[in-house]
Design an enzyme around this catalytic site. Sequence first.
Site, PDB file in Angstrom:
ATOM      1  N   ASP A  94       0.839  -1.202   0.000  1.00 45.57           N
ATOM      2  CA  ASP A  94       0.000   0.000   0.000  1.00 45.57           C
ATOM      3  C   ASP A  94       0.873   1.251   0.000  1.00 45.57           C
ATOM      4  OD1 ASP A  94      -1.997  -1.801   0.611  1.00 45.57           O
ATOM      5  OD2 ASP A  94      -1.972  -1.285   2.744  1.00 45.57           O
TER       6      ASP A  94
HETATM    7  N1  URA Z   1      -1.053  -5.832   4.242  1.00 42.20           N
HETATM    8  C1  URA Z   1      -1.528  -4.579   4.175  1.00 42.20           C
HETATM    9  O1  URA Z   1      -2.515  -4.248   4.822  1.00 42.20           O
HETATM   10  N2  URA Z   1      -0.884  -3.701   3.382  1.00 42.20           N
HETATM   11  C2  URA Z   1       0.213  -4.018   2.662  1.00 42.20           C
HETATM   12  O2  URA Z   1       0.768  -3.167   1.965  1.00 42.20           O
HETATM   13  C3  URA Z   1       0.693  -5.325   2.744  1.00 42.20           C
HETATM   14  C4  URA Z   1       0.041  -6.220   3.537  1.00 42.20           C
END
Ligand code: URA
Length: 243
Positions: free
Chosen positions: A106
């Site tokens: 993310d």
């Molecule tokens: N889990 C999440 O919530 N975000 C990420 O970027 C990776 C795993």
Amino acid sequence: MLKAERLDKMLANLGYGLRKDVRGWIRDGLIEVNGKAATSPAQKVLADQVLLMGDKLDHPNGLTFIYHKPLDAVCSRKEDGRLIYDDFPERWLGRKPPLSSVGRLDKETSGLLIITDDGQLNHQLTSPKKHISKTYAVTLARPLHGDEGDRFGSGKLILEGEEKPCLPAELIIHDDKHVSLILHEGRYHQVRRMFAAVGNHVETLSRSHIGVLSLQDTALAEGQYQTLTAEQLMSMIIPDTKT
Ligand code: URA
């Protein structure tokens, strides 16, 4: 695996420029093949025979690297704002086949990411059959209740909007707001949604490991990357991989 290819096509696919640029470089005597000035854009060459302006070609047989994704960089080529691809040489963005990240983190997640132009490697690394775990360092908004390790490990935790339970995951507790979570699958926003499912909220999230490869051991600062071969990478992630 070296393959003879047209000189102009090879340089264009490595992101050096358009085929018409290659014609200009040949005219200007800027390309050498086997120590002699290149004569035609159509001549068939092996990548390791070519020098462009005196330099060897940049990763002509595929490009794979590990990268420390910074917070606020997006794993996309198209969106507005800071993109992970802004951290790499511009020429790499013109390569064919194109680079892509192995899965995504993310925007608000930092940590270890693999980028490659090798579709087969990308597939292998994301295939559940390979059992490559991912470990996340998490800071929580509220203290743990105490039952999270059991709930995550049960194989019964269901995320909002889903029907299939998550595979068992391991929780390592550092203190009541700092934990590591080891996942064996990759669902959308999985770590954040797992903690939401147990009534908590993730404040900071960073991927610390892919398999046994640790971000800390790489010594990469945010935004830095390190190229390696697919074989080197696999042996760092799964230590008993044959090379
Ligand atoms: N889990 C999440 O919530 N975000 C990420 O970027 C990776 C795993």
